[in-house]
Design a protein around this motif. Structure first.
Motif, mmCIF file in Angstrom:
data_model
loop_
_atom_site.group_PDB
_atom_site.id
_atom_site.type_symbol
_atom_site.label_atom_id
_atom_site.label_comp_id
_atom_site.label_asym_id
_atom_site.label_seq_id
_atom_site.Cartn_x
_atom_site.Cartn_y
_atom_site.Cartn_z
ATOM 1 N N THR A 173 18.848 -58.452 26.722
ATOM 2 C CA THR A 173 18.470 -57.441 27.699
ATOM 3 C C THR A 173 19.743 -56.681 28.046
ATOM 4 O O THR A 173 20.846 -57.102 27.668
ATOM 5 N N PRO A 174 19.653 -55.581 28.768
ATOM 6 C CA PRO A 174 20.887 -54.915 29.200
ATOM 7 C C PRO A 174 21.813 -55.867 29.952
ATOM 8 O O PRO A 174 23.036 -55.839 29.748
ATOM 9 N N GLU A 175 21.223 -56.717 30.788
ATOM 10 C CA GLU A 175 22.039 -57.650 31.558
ATOM 11 C C GLU A 175 22.708 -58.686 30.656
ATOM 12 O O GLU A 175 23.899 -58.998 30.825
ATOM 13 N N VAL A 176 21.962 -59.211 29.697
ATOM 14 C CA VAL A 176 22.541 -60.198 28.781
ATOM 15 C C VAL A 176 23.663 -59.569 27.957
ATOM 16 O O VAL A 176 24.723 -60.172 27.757
ATOM 17 N N SER A 177 23.458 -58.350 27.468
ATOM 18 C CA SER A 177 24.504 -57.673 26.688
ATOM 19 C C SER A 177 25.773 -57.514 27.510
ATOM 20 O O SER A 177 26.879 -57.737 27.007
ATOM 21 N N MET A 178 25.622 -57.157 28.784
ATOM 22 C CA MET A 178 26.801 -57.020 29.650
ATOM 23 C C MET A 178 27.470 -58.375 29.869
ATOM 24 O O MET A 178 28.701 -58.480 29.842
ATOM 25 N N GLN A 179 26.677 -59.408 30.073
ATOM 26 C CA GLN A 179 27.250 -60.743 30.269
ATOM 27 C C GLN A 179 28.011 -61.201 29.034
ATOM 28 O O GLN A 179 29.123 -61.732 29.126
ATOM 29 N N VAL A 180 27.426 -60.971 27.862
ATOM 30 C CA VAL A 180 28.081 -61.332 26.601
ATOM 31 C C VAL A 180 29.374 -60.550 26.423
ATOM 32 O O VAL A 180 30.434 -61.120 26.089
ATOM 33 N N GLN A 181 29.323 -59.246 26.662
ATOM 34 C CA GLN A 181 30.511 -58.420 26.450
ATOM 35 C C GLN A 181 31.603 -58.701 27.479
ATOM 36 O O GLN A 181 32.795 -58.617 27.148
ATOM 37 N N HIS A 182 31.232 -59.034 28.688
ATOM 38 C CA HIS A 182 32.251 -59.428 29.670
ATOM 39 C C HIS A 182 32.928 -60.716 29.240
ATOM 40 O O HIS A 182 34.150 -60.864 29.399
ATOM 41 N N GLN A 183 32.171 -61.640 28.692
ATOM 42 C CA GLN A 183 32.794 -62.870 28.208
ATOM 43 C C GLN A 183 33.694 -62.614 27.011
ATOM 44 O O GLN A 183 34.763 -63.214 26.889
ATOM 45 N N ILE A 184 33.288 -61.731 26.130
ATOM 46 C CA ILE A 184 34.125 -61.394 24.971
ATOM 47 C C ILE A 184 35.424 -60.740 25.438
ATOM 48 O O ILE A 184 36.487 -60.977 24.877
ATOM 49 N N GLY A 185 35.330 -59.885 26.461
ATOM 50 C CA GLY A 185 36.532 -59.409 27.140
ATOM 51 C C GLY A 185 37.224 -58.205 26.546
ATOM 52 O O GLY A 185 38.429 -58.025 26.755
ATOM 53 N N ALA A 186 36.515 -57.340 25.822
ATOM 54 C CA ALA A 186 37.157 -56.149 25.246
ATOM 55 C C ALA A 186 37.493 -55.129 26.322
ATOM 56 O O ALA A 186 36.879 -55.091 27.393
ATOM 57 N N ARG A 225 28.505 -55.671 38.917
ATOM 58 C CA ARG A 225 28.352 -56.991 39.525
ATOM 59 C C ARG A 225 29.320 -57.985 38.897
ATOM 60 O O ARG A 225 30.017 -58.745 39.598
ATOM 61 N N LEU A 226 29.406 -57.959 37.571
ATOM 62 C CA LEU A 226 30.303 -58.877 36.870
ATOM 63 C C LEU A 226 31.763 -58.546 37.140
ATOM 64 O O LEU A 226 32.608 -59.447 37.241
ATOM 65 N N THR A 227 32.070 -57.267 37.260
ATOM 66 C CA THR A 227 33.440 -56.860 37.579
ATOM 67 C C THR A 227 33.873 -57.444 38.925
ATOM 68 O O THR A 227 35.018 -57.881 39.091
ATOM 69 N N ASP A 228 32.944 -57.487 39.877
ATOM 70 C CA ASP A 228 33.249 -58.039 41.203
ATOM 71 C C ASP A 228 33.339 -59.556 41.193
ATOM 72 O O ASP A 228 34.154 -60.147 41.915
ATOM 73 N N THR A 229 32.505 -60.210 40.393
ATOM 74 C CA THR A 229 32.450 -61.676 40.449
ATOM 75 C C THR A 229 33.460 -62.356 39.531
ATOM 76 O O THR A 229 33.883 -63.483 39.811
#
Length: 431
Positions: A173-186, A225-229
């Protein structure tokens, strides 16, 4: 076409950690300013002077080339793929390692594709490409490669897909893609979008574009949200992806819609025919904000490079330089040739006379021909280094030519030589 229902997000204070500054404008022979430009992208891991070719490191590696060699040949950044890294080795592992750059020992800027292309293309059985054959706009809307079954299904919330590795079922989902990409860290990520093909009807293109717009807003919300957390992590820029196939009204609408959202930049993606590349990039560049970078997904041929640059693309990527290298193809200023030919067996010249790459400085065609015929993997490495250097250096020459006012002369010279046809002038076939 449905009415807009989203409320654009406010900007995030940490977006100041990423920036793009326009440099020199490209001026045509009559003194008119074009859409082309130079610029500088600033990320937490360094700057990118644009226009720039971004080397593709799909699975956290530019195939057959070490990260140190990628830096030495002049690449300023690499692009990895969220779909592939999610499946193997897992985004959580990269997060634990300190992010993509640390994981692969790359100290410079990094990009990640959202995975949307791979979910749709592999899910339709098209493997690494999508169907680019234009039809009469009547469908089918469920385009699948001949003899293949559909492995990805789109709904409003996201996409169910089967792994091409083992057939296991997954959900993006859009949320899952963001979570995955935040973990990858590019340093630069792309919003999750729906990829259509030119086989899809206009009606489906309209429906899909609206879905991609809604997904874009969801990506921004989850990204902030992920940027803040995720305290203590470098800021990751998020680019929205422009779809719309070959329809001017849809492309322009997508640009206007996404421009209202607080994206850090934009990716120009989707299905298009090669002859329409410049026109479509130009439509997008006319609509998108001047102060944000534009990345064109998936080009590397010299004519496409010049067309993209003069129509406003700042960065672009493609797997082609290393993919063709693994089949012995190498680039020269006179075109692309295949080292597998028997006449190269005793050719003791470099791959390209006058080339400044490491391979051409130290190795001959005869040696690399031998490696390829012997199925030695070093042939992949040596040709890949050369092909990546050729492409990176060509774009760098174009950037410098914009600055000194010789872009169109360079374009004419390069394309006339590269597409002249005929045999390899360094080693013509015997009569």
């Amino acid at each position: 076409m449905s009415e807009q229902t989203f409320t654009p997000s406010e900007t995030h204070p940490r977006q100041a950690e990423f920036s793009y500054e326009v440099g020199t404008r490209l001026v045509d022979s009559e003194g008119n300013q074009t859409l082309g430009r130079t610029g500088t992208i600033t990320t937490p891991h360094g700057t990118i002077k644009t226009p720039a070719f971004i080397a593709v490191g799909t699975k956290a590696t530019v195939k057959a080339v070490t990260p140190e060699q990628v830096a030495q040949l002049g690449a300023q950044a690499v692009l990895a793929n969220a779909y592939h890294l999610y499946l193997q080795p897992g985004a959580d592992l990269l997060d634990e390692a300190g992010g993509l750059g640390k994981f692969m020992n790359w100290e410079h800027p990094t990009f990640t594709d959202s995975g949307g292309f791979q979910v749709m293309s592999l899910g339709s059985g098209f493997k690494k490409v999508i169907d680019m054959k234009s039809v009469d706009n009547s469908g089918p809307d469920d385009a699948v490669a001949p003899g293949k079954e559909r492995m990805a299904n789109v709904d409003e919330d996201g996409v169910w897909f089967k792994s091409h590795l083992d057939g296991t079922r997954h959900r993006f989902t859009p949320e899952v893609s963001m979570q995955v990409q935040h973990q990858i860290g590019a340093d630069i990520m792309f919003a999750f979008d729906e990829l259509t093909t030119l086989q899809n009807s206009r009606g489906y293109q309209v429906e899909s574009l609206e879905r991609t717009r809604r997904w874009a807003q969801r990506c921004i919300d989850e990204h902030f949200r992920l940027t803040d957390t995720r305290v203590g992590k470098d800021y990751q820029a998020l680019f929205g992806v422009i779809q719309g196939a070959q329809y001017e009204d849809l492309r322009r609408k997508a640009c206007r819609d996404l421009s209202q959202m607080p994206f850090d930049g934009f990716g120009i993606g989707g299905a298009l025919e090669k002859e329409n590349l410049g026109t479509i990039v130009g439509w997008c560049a006319e609509e998108l904000p001047e102060n944000k970078p534009r990345h064109l997904l998936g080009i590397s041929e010299p004519d496409d490079i010049f067309t993209a640059i003069e129509n406003g693309a700042d960065t672009f990527d493609c797997v082609s330089p290393t993919r063709v290298a693994r089949n012995s193809a190498f680039y020269t200023s006179h075109g692309r040739f295949n080292l597998s030919g028997q006449r190269y067996k005793r050719d003791f010249t470099p791959l390209a006379e006058g080339c400044g790459c490491y391979t051409c400085a130290h190795y001959t065609r005869a040696y690399i021909h031998h490696l390829y015929k012997a199925k030695e993997l070093l042939s992949h490495t040596l040709i890949s280094i050369h092909n990546e250097y050729f492409t990176v250096n060509l774009v760098e020459r174009a950037r410098l030519a914009i600055e000194d006012g010789t872009f169109y002369q360079l374009k004419e010279q390069v394309l006339a030589e590269y597409y002249a046809g005929g045999p390899d002038p360094q080693n013509p076939p015997a009569r």
